[in-house]
Scaffold this motif. Structure first.
Motif, PDB file in Angstrom:
ATOM      1  N   THR A  91      52.988  44.824  45.104  1.00  0.00           N
ATOM      2  CA  THR A  91      52.431  44.226  43.888  1.00  0.00           C
ATOM      3  C   THR A  91      51.382  43.160  44.185  1.00  0.00           C
ATOM      4  OG1 THR A  91      54.258  42.645  43.828  1.00  0.00           O
ATOM      5  CG2 THR A  91      54.519  44.658  42.546  1.00  0.00           C
ATOM      6  N   ASP A  92      51.343  42.676  45.416  1.00  0.00           N
ATOM      7  CA  ASP A  92      50.382  41.629  45.764  1.00  0.00           C
ATOM      8  C   ASP A  92      49.015  42.184  46.144  1.00  0.00           C
ATOM      9  OD1 ASP A  92      52.193  39.582  45.356  1.00  0.00           O
ATOM     10  OD2 ASP A  92      52.898  39.595  47.426  1.00  0.00           O
ATOM     11  N   ARG A  93      48.972  43.417  46.655  1.00  0.00           N
ATOM     12  CA  ARG A  93      47.703  43.970  47.123  1.00  0.00           C
ATOM     13  C   ARG A  93      46.813  44.333  45.939  1.00  0.00           C
ATOM     14  NH1 ARG A  93      49.467  47.881  50.439  1.00  0.00           N
ATOM     15  NH2 ARG A  93      49.365  49.499  48.854  1.00  0.00           N
ATOM     16  N   GLY A  94      45.586  43.836  45.955  1.00  0.00           N
ATOM     17  CA  GLY A  94      44.661  44.103  44.859  1.00  0.00           C
ATOM     18  C   GLY A  94      43.373  44.763  45.296  1.00  0.00           C
ATOM     19  N   VAL A  95      43.373  45.294  46.530  1.00  0.00           N
ATOM     20  CA  VAL A  95      42.155  45.902  47.067  1.00  0.00           C
ATOM     21  C   VAL A  95      42.506  47.231  47.732  1.00  0.00           C
ATOM     22  CG1 VAL A  95      40.983  43.698  47.423  1.00  0.00           C
ATOM     23  CG2 VAL A  95      42.468  44.614  49.223  1.00  0.00           C
ATOM     24  N   MET A  96      41.477  47.982  48.126  1.00  0.00           N
ATOM     25  CA  MET A  96      41.695  49.233  48.843  1.00  0.00           C
ATOM     26  C   MET A  96      42.101  48.941  50.283  1.00  0.00           C
ATOM     27  SD  MET A  96      41.140  51.432  46.462  1.00  0.00           S
ATOM     28  CE  MET A  96      41.202  52.964  47.399  1.00  0.00           C
ATOM     29  N   LEU A  97      42.948  49.797  50.833  1.00  0.00           N
ATOM     30  CA  LEU A  97      43.446  49.586  52.191  1.00  0.00           C
ATOM     31  C   LEU A  97      42.355  49.714  53.249  1.00  0.00           C
ATOM     32  CD1 LEU A  97      46.856  51.490  52.127  1.00  0.00           C
ATOM     33  CD2 LEU A  97      46.530  49.052  52.535  1.00  0.00           C
ATOM     34  N   THR A  98      41.423  50.623  53.017  1.00  0.00           N
ATOM     35  CA  THR A  98      40.473  50.964  54.070  1.00  0.00           C
ATOM     36  C   THR A  98      39.518  49.840  54.436  1.00  0.00           C
ATOM     37  OG1 THR A  98      39.180  51.990  52.325  1.00  0.00           O
ATOM     38  CG2 THR A  98      40.504  53.442  53.707  1.00  0.00           C
ATOM     39  N   ASP A  99      39.036  49.101  53.431  1.00  0.00           N
ATOM     40  CA  ASP A  99      38.052  48.065  53.731  1.00  0.00           C
ATOM     41  C   ASP A  99      38.373  46.713  53.115  1.00  0.00           C
ATOM     42  OD1 ASP A  99      37.598  48.569  51.080  1.00  0.00           O
ATOM     43  OD2 ASP A  99      35.549  49.303  51.316  1.00  0.00           O
ATOM     44  N   GLY A 100      39.539  46.608  52.461  1.00  0.00           N
ATOM     45  CA  GLY A 100      39.932  45.330  51.885  1.00  0.00           C
ATOM     46  C   GLY A 100      39.080  44.884  50.715  1.00  0.00           C
ATOM     47  N   LYS A 101      38.421  45.841  50.048  1.00  0.00           N
ATOM     48  CA  LYS A 101      37.559  45.497  48.921  1.00  0.00           C
ATOM     49  C   LYS A 101      38.019  46.212  47.653  1.00  0.00           C
ATOM     50  CE  LYS A 101      33.455  44.803  51.811  1.00  0.00           C
ATOM     51  NZ  LYS A 101      32.058  45.247  52.074  1.00  0.00           N
ATOM     52  N   SER A 102      37.660  45.628  46.517  1.00  0.00           N
ATOM     53  CA  SER A 102      37.956  46.240  45.229  1.00  0.00           C
ATOM     54  C   SER A 102      36.878  47.252  44.866  1.00  0.00           C
ATOM     55  CB  SER A 102      38.025  45.170  44.141  1.00  0.00           C
ATOM     56  OG  SER A 102      38.146  45.768  42.856  1.00  0.00           O
ATOM     57  N   ARG A 103      37.254  48.239  44.074  1.00  0.00           N
ATOM     58  CA  ARG A 103      36.273  49.204  43.559  1.00  0.00           C
ATOM     59  C   ARG A 103      35.862  48.865  42.121  1.00  0.00           C
ATOM     60  NH1 ARG A 103      36.551  49.646  48.123  1.00  0.00           N
ATOM     61  NH2 ARG A 103      36.736  51.537  49.404  1.00  0.00           N
ATOM     62  N   PHE A 104      36.355  47.746  41.599  1.00  0.00           N
ATOM     63  CA  PHE A 104      36.006  47.307  40.249  1.00  0.00           C
ATOM     64  C   PHE A 104      35.273  45.972  40.340  1.00  0.00           C
ATOM     65  CE2 PHE A 104      40.331  49.266  39.873  1.00  0.00           C
ATOM     66  CZ  PHE A 104      39.935  50.449  39.276  1.00  0.00           C
ATOM     67  N   SER A 105      34.327  45.771  39.431  1.00  0.00           N
ATOM     68  CA  SER A 105      33.637  44.488  39.405  1.00  0.00           C
ATOM     69  C   SER A 105      33.010  44.270  38.037  1.00  0.00           C
ATOM     70  CB  SER A 105      32.547  44.447  40.482  1.00  0.00           C
ATOM     71  OG  SER A 105      31.521  45.384  40.190  1.00  0.00           O
ATOM     72  N   ILE A 106      32.692  43.032  37.773  1.00  0.00           N
ATOM     73  CA  ILE A 106      31.955  42.675  36.560  1.00  0.00           C
ATOM     74  C   ILE A 106      31.056  41.499  36.900  1.00  0.00           C
ATOM     75  CG2 ILE A 106      33.836  41.162  35.726  1.00  0.00           C
ATOM     76  CD1 ILE A 106      32.982  41.953  32.867  1.00  0.00           C
ATOM     77  N   ASN A 107      29.783  41.637  36.592  1.00  0.00           N
ATOM     78  CA  ASN A 107      28.792  40.617  36.915  1.00  0.00           C
ATOM     79  C   ASN A 107      28.818  40.244  38.397  1.00  0.00           C
ATOM     80  OD1 ASN A 107      28.022  40.477  34.177  1.00  0.00           O
ATOM     81  ND2 ASN A 107      29.644  38.982  33.753  1.00  0.00           N
ATOM     82  N   GLY A 108      29.058  41.261  39.229  1.00  0.00           N
ATOM     83  CA  GLY A 108      29.041  41.036  40.672  1.00  0.00           C
ATOM     84  C   GLY A 108      30.317  40.447  41.243  1.00  0.00           C
ATOM     85  N   THR A 124      39.305  55.360  37.533  1.00  0.00           N
ATOM     86  CA  THR A 124      39.932  54.514  38.536  1.00  0.00           C
ATOM     87  C   THR A 124      39.746  55.145  39.903  1.00  0.00           C
ATOM     88  OG1 THR A 124      41.934  53.253  39.066  1.00  0.00           O
ATOM     89  CG2 THR A 124      42.243  55.563  38.454  1.00  0.00           C
ATOM     90  N   VAL A 125      40.022  54.387  40.947  1.00  0.00           N
ATOM     91  CA  VAL A 125      39.918  54.873  42.320  1.00  0.00           C
ATOM     92  C   VAL A 125      41.262  54.697  42.999  1.00  0.00           C
ATOM     93  CG1 VAL A 125      38.724  54.663  44.531  1.00  0.00           C
ATOM     94  CG2 VAL A 125      37.490  54.217  42.401  1.00  0.00           C
ATOM     95  N   CYS A 126      41.761  55.763  43.620  1.00  0.00           N
ATOM     96  CA  CYS A 126      43.078  55.743  44.245  1.00  0.00           C
ATOM     97  C   CYS A 126      43.004  56.217  45.689  1.00  0.00           C
ATOM     98  CB  CYS A 126      44.046  56.667  43.499  1.00  0.00           C
ATOM     99  SG  CYS A 126      44.279  56.303  41.755  1.00  0.00           S
ATOM    100  N   HIS A 127      43.906  55.738  46.501  1.00  0.00           N
ATOM    101  CA  HIS A 127      44.074  56.265  47.850  1.00  0.00           C
ATOM    102  C   HIS A 127      44.589  57.701  47.730  1.00  0.00           C
ATOM    103  CE1 HIS A 127      45.711  56.783  51.887  1.00  0.00           C
ATOM    104  NE2 HIS A 127      45.098  55.675  52.272  1.00  0.00           N
ATOM    105  N   ILE A 128      44.125  58.594  48.591  1.00  0.00           N
ATOM    106  CA  ILE A 128      44.529  59.989  48.534  1.00  0.00           C
ATOM    107  C   ILE A 128      46.043  60.151  48.615  1.00  0.00           C
ATOM    108  CG2 ILE A 128      44.193  60.219  51.035  1.00  0.00           C
ATOM    109  CD1 ILE A 128      43.699  62.980  48.396  1.00  0.00           C
ATOM    110  N   GLY A 129      46.711  59.220  49.316  1.00  0.00           N
ATOM    111  CA  GLY A 129      48.156  59.318  49.496  1.00  0.00           C
ATOM    112  C   GLY A 129      48.976  58.945  48.282  1.00  0.00           C
ATOM    113  N   THR A 130      48.314  58.400  47.236  1.00  0.00           N
ATOM    114  CA  THR A 130      49.059  58.001  46.034  1.00  0.00           C
ATOM    115  C   THR A 130      48.738  58.899  44.844  1.00  0.00           C
ATOM    116  OG1 THR A 130      47.355  56.407  45.364  1.00  0.00           O
ATOM    117  CG2 THR A 130      49.115  55.597  46.786  1.00  0.00           C
TER     118      THR A 130
END
Length: 350
Positions: A91-108, A124-130
């Motif tokens: 529940t704490d992870r808020g980014v993608m595993l591969t690069d530690g970045k989010s795929r969502f943004s607003i105003n940068g 939405t964007v999901c890891h293939i394993g989920t």
């Protein structure tokens, strides 16, 4: 949205979502992370895939799941576990595993993910394993509810408690997860299914799921486990706890018959709760088990659960009590908090 090689898919219409108390329970004791797109139970259609993704392609129908199956870790390779080392719930992870970045943004600025899904969105964007690929003929506005709560309760009965034909089963908590557990007990051929709940308004609905007897602990001046033991000549064969209340967990364990009784814990407790029982309850050959997502491996097993629905072995419509557009999502929270519904479908319109 961008994709990362070999790791993500992009789902259009993370559609037909639902709300459940599990979402709130999972946040107890967690570090808040905002802004964030919530939502974790859904059905959708793959819009695009990242380089290296071979298991899915655009147009596939899928169920995003809050936990995953990488296929490579010891848990994924074990027939006894679905607790993937890489993709289990966080529940704490808020980014993608591969690069530690989010795929969502607003105003940068980033908007964070939630449980690997963030399904309160049109894309939405999901890891293939989920992501579990399912039969494209299955109606997404029905089978979406199989991506979390219903499969959890159903699997707790079918995969973990494993009641035999003629067994007696007690189910603690008659929300959607508990009723799914009752449905699993019914499908297994249980002769008596005893439902336990503090909300008497749930009792009429529970009979549709095979519940044969109903107990409100408030109606008795003794512990509910003692009531059940007296009703069943020593205790039930199986019990399944679906409340997250630690006292209900203790009652569920102590109400099973000595020698062969099995109790399964499903509910998510508060972080400071402690489970206490006398050791003799274990030495007298009662078994206590826990389960996560009904012991289903998401990618491997969920397609089969969907097929149970398609083959009319499993009815999901009776779990769906409301359907609303996303613009009225607050109504869904009201239904949930008031205990007025089981599953509310949220339609991603527009």
């Amino acid at each position: 949205m961008s994709s990362t090689a070999g790791q993500v898919i992009r789902c259009k219409d993370a559609l037909k979502l639902k709300l459940e108390m599990v979402l709130i329970l999972l946040l107890q004791g967690q570090t808040p992370l905002f802004p964030r797109i919530y939502g974790h139970e859904a059905g959708g259609i793959v819009e695009s895939v990242g380089p290296g993704v071979t298991d899915l392609q655009p147009g596939d129908h899928v169920l995003p799941v809050f936990t995953g199956e990488c296929g490579d870790c010891r848990h994924c390779k074990s027939e006894e576990s679905n607790m993937c080392d890489l993709l289990r719930i966080n529940t704490d992870r808020g980014v993608m595993l591969t690069d530690g970045k989010s795929r969502f943004s607003i105003n940068g600025k980033p908007i964070y993910h939630f449980l690997g899904g963030s399904t309160f969105s049109e894309y939405t964007v999901c890891h293939i394993g989920t992501v579990a690929k399912i039969n494209p003929a299955a109606p997404l506005d029905k089978v979406c509810i199989l991506s979390c709560g219903i499969s959890t309760g159903l699997g707790a009965a079918l995969n973990v408690a494993k009641p035999q034909k003629g067994h007696t089963v007690a189910v603690f908590g008659l929300g959607a997860v508990g009723l799914a557990a009752a449905e699993g007990a019914r499908l297994s051929g249980a002769s008596r299914i005893i439902g336990v709940d503090l909300n008497p308004s749930r009792f009429k609905e529970a009979k549709k799921f095979g519940v044969t007897e109903l107990i409100n602990p408030k109606d008795h001046d003794k512990p509910v486990q003692q009531v059940i033991i007296e009703m069943t000549d020593g205790g039930v064969d199986r019990s399944i706890e679906c409340t997250g209340n630690v006292q209900a967990m203790i009652s569920a364990f102590e109400c099973v018959h000595d020698g062969w009784g099995v109790a399964v814990l499903v509910g998510v407790p508060s972080k400071d709760d402690e489970f206490k029982t006398h050791p003799m309850n274990l030495l007298n050959e009662r078994t206590l088990k826990g389960t996560f997502f009904g012991n289903y491996k998401p990618r491997t097993d969920l397609p089969g659960v969907v097929e149970k629905y398609m083959n009319k072995e499993l009815e999901v419509e009776k779990f769906i009590t409301h359907s609303i557009p996303f613009s009225e999502i607050n109504k869904a929270f009201d239904y949930m908090l008031k205990g007025e519904g089981l599953r509310c479908i949220i339609r991603m319109e527009g």
